[in-house]
Design an enzyme around this catalytic site. Structure first.
Site, PDB file in Angstrom:
ATOM      1  N   GLY A 106       0.837  -1.201   0.000  1.00  0.00           N
ATOM      2  CA  GLY A 106       0.000   0.000   0.000  1.00  0.00           C
ATOM      3  C   GLY A 106       0.873   1.253   0.000  1.00  0.00           C
ATOM      4  N   ILE A 161      -3.431 -10.673   7.031  1.00  0.00           N
ATOM      5  CA  ILE A 161      -3.474 -10.470   8.492  1.00  0.00           C
ATOM      6  C   ILE A 161      -4.743 -11.047   9.124  1.00  0.00           C
ATOM      7  CG2 ILE A 161      -1.895  -8.475   8.505  1.00  0.00           C
ATOM      8  CD1 ILE A 161      -4.494  -6.758   9.142  1.00  0.00           C
ATOM      9  N   ALA A 184      -4.798  -2.447   5.811  1.00  0.00           N
ATOM     10  CA  ALA A 184      -6.093  -1.892   6.233  1.00  0.00           C
ATOM     11  C   ALA A 184      -7.082  -1.939   5.075  1.00  0.00           C
ATOM     12  CB  ALA A 184      -5.927  -0.447   6.707  1.00  0.00           C
ATOM     13  N   TYR A 185      -8.335  -1.862   5.436  1.00  0.00           N
ATOM     14  CA  TYR A 185      -9.422  -1.671   4.466  1.00  0.00           C
ATOM     15  C   TYR A 185      -9.670  -0.167   4.457  1.00  0.00           C
ATOM     16  CZ  TYR A 185     -13.976  -2.541   2.208  1.00  0.00           C
ATOM     17  OH  TYR A 185     -15.045  -2.577   1.331  1.00  0.00           O
ATOM     18  N   ASP A 214      -8.076  10.255  11.299  1.00  0.00           N
ATOM     19  CA  ASP A 214      -8.850  11.424  11.752  1.00  0.00           C
ATOM     20  C   ASP A 214     -10.355  11.158  11.665  1.00  0.00           C
ATOM     21  OD1 ASP A 214      -8.474  11.285   8.929  1.00  0.00           O
ATOM     22  OD2 ASP A 214      -9.025  13.385   8.693  1.00  0.00           O
ATOM     23  N   TYR A 227     -15.845   2.842   8.237  1.00  0.00           N
ATOM     24  CA  TYR A 227     -14.377   2.827   8.243  1.00  0.00           C
ATOM     25  C   TYR A 227     -13.850   3.378   9.570  1.00  0.00           C
ATOM     26  CZ  TYR A 227      -9.650   4.579   7.358  1.00  0.00           C
ATOM     27  OH  TYR A 227      -8.309   4.875   7.466  1.00  0.00           O
ATOM     28  N   TRP A 274      -5.528  12.110   5.763  1.00  0.00           N
ATOM     29  CA  TRP A 274      -5.419  12.537   4.361  1.00  0.00           C
ATOM     30  C   TRP A 274      -4.061  12.113   3.757  1.00  0.00           C
ATOM     31  CZ3 TRP A 274      -7.799  18.116   3.605  1.00  0.00           C
ATOM     32  CH2 TRP A 274      -9.012  18.194   4.268  1.00  0.00           C
TER      33      TRP A 274
HETATM   34  N1  LIG Z   1      -5.036   6.603   3.107  1.00  0.00           N
HETATM   35  C1  LIG Z   1      -5.341   7.544   3.985  1.00  0.00           C
HETATM   36  O1  LIG Z   1      -5.729   8.646   3.629  1.00  0.00           O
HETATM   37  C2  LIG Z   1      -5.203   7.281   5.440  1.00  0.00           C
HETATM   38  C3  LIG Z   1      -4.779   6.073   5.938  1.00  0.00           C
HETATM   39  N2  LIG Z   1      -4.734   5.872   7.294  1.00  0.00           N
HETATM   40  C4  LIG Z   1      -4.303   4.581   7.816  1.00  0.00           C
HETATM   41  O2  LIG Z   1      -2.934   4.403   7.478  1.00  0.00           O
HETATM   42  C5  LIG Z   1      -2.648   3.018   7.246  1.00  0.00           C
HETATM   43  C6  LIG Z   1      -1.990   2.840   5.896  1.00  0.00           C
HETATM   44  O3  LIG Z   1      -2.875   3.339   4.916  1.00  0.00           O
HETATM   45  P1  LIG Z   1      -2.505   3.371   3.346  1.00  0.00           P
HETATM   46  O4  LIG Z   1      -1.098   2.955   3.145  1.00  0.00           O
HETATM   47  O5  LIG Z   1      -2.986   4.658   2.836  1.00  0.00           O
HETATM   48  O6  LIG Z   1      -3.489   2.239   2.836  1.00  0.00           O
HETATM   49  P2  LIG Z   1      -3.512   1.507   1.412  1.00  0.00           P
HETATM   50  O7  LIG Z   1      -4.958   1.251   1.124  1.00  0.00           O
HETATM   51  O8  LIG Z   1      -2.670   2.214   0.448  1.00  0.00           O
HETATM   52  O9  LIG Z   1      -2.785   0.121   1.752  1.00  0.00           O
HETATM   53  C7  LIG Z   1      -3.375  -0.843   2.563  1.00  0.00           C
HETATM   54  C8  LIG Z   1      -2.766  -2.173   2.168  1.00  0.00           C
HETATM   55  O10 LIG Z   1      -3.321  -3.182   3.009  1.00  0.00           O
HETATM   56  C9  LIG Z   1      -3.484  -4.340   2.225  1.00  0.00           C
HETATM   57  N3  LIG Z   1      -4.452  -5.241   2.844  1.00  0.00           N
HETATM   58  C10 LIG Z   1      -5.799  -5.179   2.828  1.00  0.00           C
HETATM   59  N4  LIG Z   1      -6.313  -6.231   3.495  1.00  0.00           N
HETATM   60  C11 LIG Z   1      -5.276  -6.966   3.935  1.00  0.00           C
HETATM   61  C12 LIG Z   1      -5.158  -8.178   4.656  1.00  0.00           C
HETATM   62  N5  LIG Z   1      -6.226  -8.840   5.067  1.00  0.00           N
HETATM   63  N6  LIG Z   1      -3.917  -8.668   4.931  1.00  0.00           N
HETATM   64  C13 LIG Z   1      -2.819  -7.993   4.514  1.00  0.00           C
HETATM   65  N7  LIG Z   1      -2.866  -6.858   3.802  1.00  0.00           N
HETATM   66  C14 LIG Z   1      -4.079  -6.345   3.529  1.00  0.00           C
HETATM   67  C15 LIG Z   1      -3.946  -3.819   0.885  1.00  0.00           C
HETATM   68  O11 LIG Z   1      -3.727  -4.783  -0.092  1.00  0.00           O
HETATM   69  P3  LIG Z   1      -4.715  -4.871  -1.364  1.00  0.00           P
HETATM   70  O12 LIG Z   1      -4.630  -3.535  -2.005  1.00  0.00           O
HETATM   71  O13 LIG Z   1      -4.159  -5.996  -2.117  1.00  0.00           O
HETATM   72  O14 LIG Z   1      -6.077  -5.122  -0.769  1.00  0.00           O
HETATM   73  C16 LIG Z   1      -3.070  -2.579   0.718  1.00  0.00           C
HETATM   74  O15 LIG Z   1      -1.888  -2.882   0.043  1.00  0.00           O
HETATM   75  C17 LIG Z   1      -3.995   2.306   7.413  1.00  0.00           C
HETATM   76  O16 LIG Z   1      -4.096   1.832   8.724  1.00  0.00           O
HETATM   77  C18 LIG Z   1      -5.022   3.401   7.185  1.00  0.00           C
HETATM   78  O17 LIG Z   1      -6.250   3.130   7.846  1.00  0.00           O
HETATM   79  C19 LIG Z   1      -5.061   6.841   8.189  1.00  0.00           C
HETATM   80  C20 LIG Z   1      -5.459   8.062   7.762  1.00  0.00           C
HETATM   81  C21 LIG Z   1      -5.508   8.408   6.358  1.00  0.00           C
HETATM   82  C1  LIG Z   2     -12.352  12.994  -5.912  1.00  0.00           C
HETATM   83  C2  LIG Z   2     -13.138  14.103  -5.269  1.00  0.00           C
HETATM   84  C3  LIG Z   2     -13.354  14.104  -3.904  1.00  0.00           C
HETATM   85  N1  LIG Z   2     -14.062  15.107  -3.339  1.00  0.00           N
HETATM   86  C4  LIG Z   2     -14.283  15.101  -1.887  1.00  0.00           C
HETATM   87  C5  LIG Z   2     -14.900  13.830  -1.342  1.00  0.00           C
HETATM   88  C6  LIG Z   2     -14.375  13.788   0.072  1.00  0.00           C
HETATM   89  O1  LIG Z   2     -15.215  14.541   0.900  1.00  0.00           O
HETATM   90  C7  LIG Z   2     -13.008  14.428  -0.031  1.00  0.00           C
HETATM   91  C8  LIG Z   2     -11.868  13.420  -0.076  1.00  0.00           C
HETATM   92  O2  LIG Z   2     -12.094  12.520  -1.087  1.00  0.00           O
HETATM   93  P1  LIG Z   2     -11.635  11.010  -1.130  1.00  0.00           P
HETATM   94  O3  LIG Z   2     -12.839  10.173  -1.234  1.00  0.00           O
HETATM   95  O4  LIG Z   2     -10.593  10.921  -2.174  1.00  0.00           O
HETATM   96  O5  LIG Z   2     -10.916  10.783   0.251  1.00  0.00           O
HETATM   97  P2  LIG Z   2     -11.335   9.866   1.498  1.00  0.00           P
HETATM   98  O6  LIG Z   2     -11.490   8.481   1.065  1.00  0.00           O
HETATM   99  O7  LIG Z   2     -12.444  10.475   2.257  1.00  0.00           O
HETATM  100  O8  LIG Z   2      -9.974  10.037   2.305  1.00  0.00           O
HETATM  101  C9  LIG Z   2      -9.880   9.479   3.571  1.00  0.00           C
HETATM  102  O9  LIG Z   2      -9.315   8.179   3.439  1.00  0.00           O
HETATM  103  C10 LIG Z   2      -9.254   7.484   4.658  1.00  0.00           C
HETATM  104  C11 LIG Z   2      -8.582   6.146   4.383  1.00  0.00           C
HETATM  105  C12 LIG Z   2      -8.705   8.254   5.788  1.00  0.00           C
HETATM  106  O10 LIG Z   2      -8.284   7.678   6.782  1.00  0.00           O
HETATM  107  C13 LIG Z   2      -8.894   9.745   5.809  1.00  0.00           C
HETATM  108  O11 LIG Z   2      -7.898  10.411   6.568  1.00  0.00           O
HETATM  109  C14 LIG Z   2      -8.988  10.359   4.436  1.00  0.00           C
HETATM  110  O12 LIG Z   2      -7.735  10.468   3.811  1.00  0.00           O
HETATM  111  O13 LIG Z   2     -13.016  15.205  -1.238  1.00  0.00           O
HETATM  112  C15 LIG Z   2     -14.581  16.145  -4.090  1.00  0.00           C
HETATM  113  O14 LIG Z   2     -15.240  17.067  -3.546  1.00  0.00           O
HETATM  114  N2  LIG Z   2     -14.378  16.151  -5.435  1.00  0.00           N
HETATM  115  C16 LIG Z   2     -13.677  15.160  -6.067  1.00  0.00           C
HETATM  116  O15 LIG Z   2     -13.540  15.191  -7.334  1.00  0.00           O
END
Ligand SMILES: NC(=O)C1=CN([C@@H]2O[C@H](COP(=O)(O)OP(=O)(O)OC[C@H]3O[C@@H](n4cnc5c(N)ncnc54)[C@H](OP(=O)(O)O)[C@@H]3O)[C@@H](O)[C@H]2O)C=CC1
Ligand SMILES: Cc1cn([C@H]2C[C@H](O)[C@@H](COP(=O)(O)OP(=O)(O)O[C@H]3O[C@@H](C)C(=O)[C@@H](O)[C@H]3O)O2)c(=O)[nH]c1=O
Length: 287
Positions: free
Chosen positions: A10, A38, A61-62, A103, A126, A151
């Protein structure tokens, strides 16, 4: 020190992989979903035991916030049940666990930055599952650290920055909400912080970490456009003009005083980190 990175493909996991050669005193084990699911507790136990893991950094994570509303069971399985098992198994082997939360555990009703002591109240599946993951991590593992972040974007994986770049290139215009306020986090900055924590004193507990500063998603998108030098129009909209299955908090800025004081760190400003990431994306595109 043997470190296992779960969810290694990820955004965050990939940043750890890229940084790993700079930390030659650590022995890294990178496991994507395909090599270590996991949700399979026995596989996790075997892996930790076979590789003498000292620390698990759980990047699995999902993260599909809207899809989680329709798949609450799948989301809970990865974000909560599996993390509960990870924490239990880590503790059995006296290993540490670093886990990430979001957040979105807050409902957004405040208008000043959220501290670790503020009451949580997740508004969607989530966030609810991530909140549950925080509790089980801290309850079941003695050497556990939960880092709430927000974010997150990266050169790797799917994220808002890449969505903006794609939309501008394909359509030339997009509306983005300006009534949701938070702070972007460059996954590389977060990964660096975590690796530095492991080389200093590890102090268990709950911490907030994002980049410095505050913006709306609209401001974030405008800055992406500026750094990428792309033409097109990004216009501000209200949240009700962008209907989504999962409600997002109107305000979710994280207060980082605790992490800065505990680890004596300076955190990069979100605009500077975004510029760095976009340069990296563009260097790659120009290759
Ligand atoms: N993205 C964001 O904006 C934010 C993320 N976070 C947290 O930060 C952490 C990292 O996020 P981020 O790197 O962005 O997430 P990503 O979605 O980029 O990566 C998550 C990874 O977890 C893998 N995964 C899903 N299910 C399983 C499983 N059962 N076993 C092993 N691996 C699995 C996915 O694989 P696959 O794609 O193959 O399913 C993917 O590669 C997470 O805990 C997330 O909740 C917190 C705030 C903001
Ligand atoms: C793509 C897009 C999004 N948006 C809005 C939707 C939403 O309210 C905000 C962010 O969009 P996204 O759906 O891309 O982001 P979102 O999936 O809500 O992002 C979140 O992901 C998880 C994993 C976290 O943990 C959070 O911290 C946060 O990063 O922007 C627009 O207004 N216009 C657009 O064209």
């Amino acid at each position: 020190m043997n470190i296992l990175i779960t969810g290694a493909n990820g955004q965050l996991g990939s940043e750890f992989r890229e940084l790993s050669p700079l930390y030659s005193s650590y022995n890294f084990f990178f496991a994507g979903c395909d090599s270590l699911n996991i949700c399979e507790v026995e596989a996790v136990r075997e892996y930790i035991s076979a590789h003498n893991i000292d620390f698990i950094i759980n990047c699995a994570a999902y993260t599909a916030v809207n899809a989680a509303e329709e798949n609450p069971v799948d989301c809970d399985k990865v974000n909560h049940t599996a993390v509960s098992n990870l924490a239990k198994v880590a503790d059995e082997y006296d290993a540490g666990l670093i886990h990430f939360s979001t957040d979105y555990v807050f409902d957004g009703s405040k208008n000043t930055p959220y501290t670790e002591e503020d009451p949580t109240s997740a508004r969607a599946i989530y966030g609810i599952t991530k909140l549950a993951s925080e509790r089980v991590t801290l309850a079941k593992c003695n050497k556990a650290m939960v880092i709430r972040t927000s974010w997150v974007y990266s050169f790797y994986g799917h994220n808002f920055v890449k969505t903006v770049l794609k939309q501008l290139q394909l359509r030339g215009s997009m509306g983005v909400v300006y009534d949701q306020i938070g702070t972007p986090t460059y996954a590389k900055d977060l990964a660096k912080f975590v690796l530095n924590v492991l080389s200093t004193d590890f102090i268990p507990g709950l911490y907030h970490y994002s980049n410095e500063g505050v913006c709306s998603w609209f401001d974030f998108a405008k800055m992406v456009q500026r750094f990428a030098g792309l033409k097109g129009e990004i216009y501000p909209i209200h949240s009700d003009q962008y209907p989504a299955k999962a409600p997002r908090p109107a305000y979710s800025v994280l207060d980082k005083t605790k992490v800065k004081d505990t680890y004596n760190i300076k955190i990069p400003y979100w605009v500077d980190s975004l510029e760095e990431c976009i340069q990296r994306i563009q260097n790659d595109t120009n290759k």
